[in-house]
Design a protein around this motif. Structure first.
Motif, PDB file in Angstrom:
ATOM      1  N   GLU A   8     -64.351  13.393  -4.758  1.00 45.69           N
ATOM      2  CA  GLU A   8     -64.864  14.365  -3.798  1.00 45.69           C
ATOM      3  C   GLU A   8     -64.929  13.823  -2.371  1.00 45.69           C
ATOM      4  OE1 GLU A   8     -68.256  12.008  -5.416  1.00 45.69           O
ATOM      5  OE2 GLU A   8     -66.557  13.108  -6.305  1.00 45.69           O
ATOM      6  N   ARG A   9     -64.817  12.504  -2.205  1.00 48.53           N
ATOM      7  CA  ARG A   9     -64.877  11.957  -0.848  1.00 48.53           C
ATOM      8  C   ARG A   9     -63.580  12.175  -0.083  1.00 48.53           C
ATOM      9  NH1 ARG A   9     -65.215   5.596  -2.590  1.00 48.53           N
ATOM     10  NH2 ARG A   9     -63.278   5.513  -3.794  1.00 48.53           N
ATOM     11  N   TYR A  10     -62.508  12.582  -0.777  1.00 51.81           N
ATOM     12  CA  TYR A  10     -61.215  12.779  -0.134  1.00 51.81           C
ATOM     13  C   TYR A  10     -60.960  14.270   0.095  1.00 51.81           C
ATOM     14  CZ  TYR A  10     -60.595   8.018  -1.844  1.00 51.81           C
ATOM     15  OH  TYR A  10     -60.769   6.685  -2.117  1.00 51.81           O
ATOM     16  N   PHE A  11     -60.694  14.635   1.349  1.00 51.89           N
ATOM     17  CA  PHE A  11     -60.367  16.047   1.609  1.00 51.89           C
ATOM     18  C   PHE A  11     -58.861  16.272   1.546  1.00 51.89           C
ATOM     19  CE2 PHE A  11     -59.792  14.447   5.906  1.00 51.89           C
ATOM     20  CZ  PHE A  11     -58.765  15.222   6.420  1.00 51.89           C
ATOM     21  N   THR A  12     -58.081  15.181   1.535  1.00 46.89           N
ATOM     22  CA  THR A  12     -56.641  15.298   1.311  1.00 46.89           C
ATOM     23  C   THR A  12     -56.102  13.947   0.881  1.00 46.89           C
ATOM     24  OG1 THR A  12     -54.541  16.075   2.246  1.00 46.89           O
ATOM     25  CG2 THR A  12     -55.938  14.755   3.687  1.00 46.89           C
ATOM     26  N   ALA A  13     -54.897  13.997   0.284  1.00 47.87           N
ATOM     27  CA  ALA A  13     -54.192  12.779  -0.111  1.00 47.87           C
ATOM     28  C   ALA A  13     -52.772  12.836   0.439  1.00 47.87           C
ATOM     29  CB  ALA A  13     -54.163  12.644  -1.632  1.00 47.87           C
ATOM     30  N   LEU A  14     -52.319  11.704   0.991  1.00 51.69           N
ATOM     31  CA  LEU A  14     -50.953  11.566   1.489  1.00 51.69           C
ATOM     32  C   LEU A  14     -50.205  10.695   0.489  1.00 51.69           C
ATOM     33  CD1 LEU A  14     -51.751  10.822   5.252  1.00 51.69           C
ATOM     34  CD2 LEU A  14     -51.557  13.029   4.098  1.00 51.69           C
ATOM     35  N   ILE A  15     -49.237  11.287  -0.189  1.00 50.39           N
ATOM     36  CA  ILE A  15     -48.651  10.645  -1.368  1.00 50.39           C
ATOM     37  C   ILE A  15     -47.167  10.366  -1.180  1.00 50.39           C
ATOM     38  CG2 ILE A  15     -48.216  10.882  -3.833  1.00 50.39           C
ATOM     39  CD1 ILE A  15     -51.167  10.694  -3.131  1.00 50.39           C
ATOM     40  N   ASP A  16     -46.783   9.111  -1.398  1.00 54.01           N
ATOM     41  CA  ASP A  16     -45.376   8.760  -1.519  1.00 54.01           C
ATOM     42  C   ASP A  16     -44.958   9.033  -2.963  1.00 54.01           C
ATOM     43  OD1 ASP A  16     -42.857   7.708  -1.389  1.00 54.01           O
ATOM     44  OD2 ASP A  16     -43.494   5.616  -1.300  1.00 54.01           O
ATOM     45  N   LEU A  17     -43.890   9.795  -3.134  1.00 52.78           N
ATOM     46  CA  LEU A  17     -43.491  10.186  -4.490  1.00 52.78           C
ATOM     47  C   LEU A  17     -43.057   9.006  -5.352  1.00 52.78           C
ATOM     48  CD1 LEU A  17     -41.408  13.489  -4.262  1.00 52.78           C
ATOM     49  CD2 LEU A  17     -43.624  13.154  -5.320  1.00 52.78           C
ATOM     50  N   HIS A  18     -42.389   8.060  -4.729  1.00 53.12           N
ATOM     51  CA  HIS A  18     -41.738   7.017  -5.524  1.00 53.12           C
ATOM     52  C   HIS A  18     -42.463   5.685  -5.359  1.00 53.12           C
ATOM     53  CE1 HIS A  18     -38.658   9.958  -6.206  1.00 53.12           C
ATOM     54  NE2 HIS A  18     -38.423  10.069  -4.907  1.00 53.12           N
ATOM     55  N   LEU A  19     -43.181   5.312  -6.400  1.00 53.16           N
ATOM     56  CA  LEU A  19     -43.922   4.055  -6.444  1.00 53.16           C
ATOM     57  C   LEU A  19     -43.429   3.243  -7.636  1.00 53.16           C
ATOM     58  CD1 LEU A  19     -47.460   5.626  -5.927  1.00 53.16           C
ATOM     59  CD2 LEU A  19     -46.137   4.407  -4.189  1.00 53.16           C
ATOM     60  N   PRO A  20     -43.673   1.950  -7.657  1.00 53.12           N
ATOM     61  CA  PRO A  20     -43.199   1.135  -8.794  1.00 53.12           C
ATOM     62  C   PRO A  20     -43.673   1.664 -10.138  1.00 53.12           C
ATOM     63  CG  PRO A  20     -43.925  -0.284  -7.007  1.00 53.12           C
ATOM     64  CD  PRO A  20     -44.303   1.113  -6.616  1.00 53.12           C
ATOM     65  N   ASP A  21     -44.885   2.190 -10.210  1.00 53.84           N
ATOM     66  CA  ASP A  21     -45.406   2.720 -11.479  1.00 53.84           C
ATOM     67  C   ASP A  21     -45.497   4.244 -11.464  1.00 53.84           C
ATOM     68  OD1 ASP A  21     -47.378   2.789  -9.586  1.00 53.84           O
ATOM     69  OD2 ASP A  21     -48.981   2.027 -10.888  1.00 53.84           O
ATOM     70  N   SER A  22     -44.712   4.884 -10.567  1.00 52.86           N
ATOM     71  CA  SER A  22     -44.694   6.351 -10.500  1.00 52.86           C
ATOM     72  C   SER A  22     -43.348   6.781  -9.923  1.00 52.86           C
ATOM     73  CB  SER A  22     -45.854   6.854  -9.635  1.00 52.86           C
ATOM     74  OG  SER A  22     -45.798   8.264  -9.483  1.00 52.86           O
ATOM     75  N   VAL A  23     -42.300   6.536 -10.689  1.00 53.73           N
ATOM     76  CA  VAL A  23     -40.945   6.746 -10.166  1.00 53.73           C
ATOM     77  C   VAL A  23     -40.612   8.227 -10.014  1.00 53.73           C
ATOM     78  CG1 VAL A  23     -40.068   4.539 -11.001  1.00 53.73           C
ATOM     79  CG2 VAL A  23     -40.007   6.547 -12.508  1.00 53.73           C
ATOM     80  N   ASP A  24     -41.271   9.087 -10.746  1.00 52.95           N
ATOM     81  CA  ASP A  24     -40.988  10.522 -10.682  1.00 52.95           C
ATOM     82  C   ASP A  24     -42.139  11.323 -10.082  1.00 52.95           C
ATOM     83  OD1 ASP A  24     -38.395  10.404 -11.820  1.00 52.95           O
ATOM     84  OD2 ASP A  24     -39.295  10.167 -13.819  1.00 52.95           O
ATOM     85  N   GLY A  25     -42.974  10.657  -9.322  1.00 51.08           N
ATOM     86  CA  GLY A  25     -44.031  11.379  -8.619  1.00 51.08           C
ATOM     87  C   GLY A  25     -45.222  11.752  -9.467  1.00 51.08           C
ATOM     88  N   GLU A  26     -45.455  11.018 -10.558  1.00 55.59           N
ATOM     89  CA  GLU A  26     -46.587  11.354 -11.421  1.00 55.59           C
ATOM     90  C   GLU A  26     -47.930  11.250 -10.699  1.00 55.59           C
ATOM     91  OE1 GLU A  26     -43.341   9.522 -14.030  1.00 55.59           O
ATOM     92  OE2 GLU A  26     -44.266   9.112 -12.081  1.00 55.59           O
TER      93      GLU A  26
END
Length: 381
Positions: free
Chosen positions: A45-63
């Motif tokens: 709840e402390r976050y009003f938004t998230a800025l997300i990179d789709l491709h991470l070493p442990d999230s190759v498909d944007g999970e």
């Protein structure tokens, strides 16, 4: 309010941090999906938004996007790889927006979206449609962007809502409604709110150029044909909100300038009143010696009139030369300091007196000027 940044590129993480700092927003940085999950598990709840990179070493498909959405955090996708298939995949999820990293203004676009999300809870949008399903779909899209949403199932109910609230800045109006169609409602809204106060966007599943023209002539800010894609809706909504924000800012700045001018005029009047009523003899001179201001107390002290003083040049006055006052004035003008002296003055009007004199140089209209204050100290000599 805080922003969750999930980005494993040091370059883009730094760029996002600098952008958020410029907005005075705090953020937490995660460089992997695991780190993001840990932060979300603590207090989403402390976050009003998230800025997300789709491709991470442990999230190759944007999970990781599914993680932030499941936590109820409005999500902006910031990705370096982008094509039509990826766009379709992203838009199947209720994300706020997506921004490709390969554009020169990508960080600026992200910050613009963040700034909107920060302010949107204070913006109410009225959705008017007699179809409950259509209203709910529209309201769902708007709530993803953190707008406050009010629903109305008819034109009459919409007008009642507008009469009872003062926080509504946009109305999205369907055309085909019983009793009062969308064009008639738009006309009624414009009687209450001018175009620089409220955005009105017309909608219709039977859209054509004629219906679009009818809406615009009724006072609509824009028109969209259903079915629409969320990108189109929000591009047009934000474009129109930005326009009325700009107009409101111009109105505020104009009002502030007017108030400033009024304050300056009042202050100028006060200054003249204080100088005119001061028992201290006051004269103001240009560096070349010409008098530009003299008050009645100084005129009485030297035995002349204010007009006669205004015609004088201190550099040509025998009384200033013989008494030593001219040397003090020249030193003040040269050094830019406030100086004081006591002088026995015989004026050109035949009056003799002792005066304690303060002189001070100051800039005015890019030129140096001299303030001179006289106190009659004859009784002390």
């Amino acid at each position: 309010m805080k922003v969750l940044v999930v980005e494993d590129s040091r370059f883009f993480a730094t760029a996002l941090r600098m952008g958020l700092d410029s907005l005075n927003l705090e953020h937490d940085l995660a460089i992997s999906r695991a780190e993001a999950q840990a932060l979300l598990a603590e207090a989403p709840e402390r976050y009003f938004t998230a800025l997300i990179d789709l491709h991470l070493p442990d999230s190759v498909d944007g999970e990781v996007v599914d993680d932030t959405l499941a936590a109820g955090v409005p999500t902006i996708v910031f990705t370096s790889t982008f094509d039509d298939d990826l766009r379709e995949l992203i838009l199947t999820k209720p994300v706020v927006d997506y921004v490709p990293k390969n554009t020169p203004t990508c960080v600026e676009q992200v910050m613009k979206a963040v700034r909107r999300l920060a302010s949107n809870p204070g913006t109410a949008v009225l959705v008017v449609d007699d179809s409950r399903t259509s209203r709910q779909i529209m309201a769902h899209h708007l709530r993803i962007h953190r707008f406050t949403v009010i629903e109305a199932n008819s034109g009459r109910q919409a007008l009642d809502v507008l009469d009872s609230r003062d926080d509504i800045r946009a109305a999205i109006v369907d055309y085909n409604m019983d009793g009062m169609d969308g064009c008639a409602l738009t006309t009624a809204i414009r009687r209450r709110f001018p175009s620089d106060r409220m955005v009105v966007i017309g909608l219709s599943a039977y859209g054509n150029n004629i219906l679009s023209a009818r809406f615009m002539k009724a006072g609509a800010s824009d028109f969209i044909t259903k079915p629409f894609i969320p990108e189109e809706l929000f591009c047009r909504l934000y474009q129109n909100l930005d326009q009325i924000d700009h107009i409101a800012r111009l109105h505020r700045e104009s009002a502030e300038r007017l108030h400033m001018q009024q304050d300056m005029a009042a202050l100028s009047t006060l200054h003249h009143t204080l100088i005119a009523s001061s028992p201290l003899g006051i004269g103001v001179y240009r560096a070349d010696g010409r008098c530009i201001l003299a008050n009645p107390a100084l005129a009485a002290m030297i035995g002349g009139s204010v007009d006669e003083l205004m015609a004088q040049n201190f550099r040509a006055l025998p009384s200033w030369k013989s008494s030593g006052l001219l040397r003090l004035a020249e030193k003040a003008l040269k050094d830019g300091r406030q100086l004081r002296g006591s002088f026995h003055i015989t004026t050109s009007f035949g009056r003799r007196f002792w005066a304690d004199v303060d002189v001070a140089a100051f800039p005015l209209a890019d030129q140096r000027h001299l303030f001179v204050g006289f106190r009659d100290s004859s009784d002390l000599h």
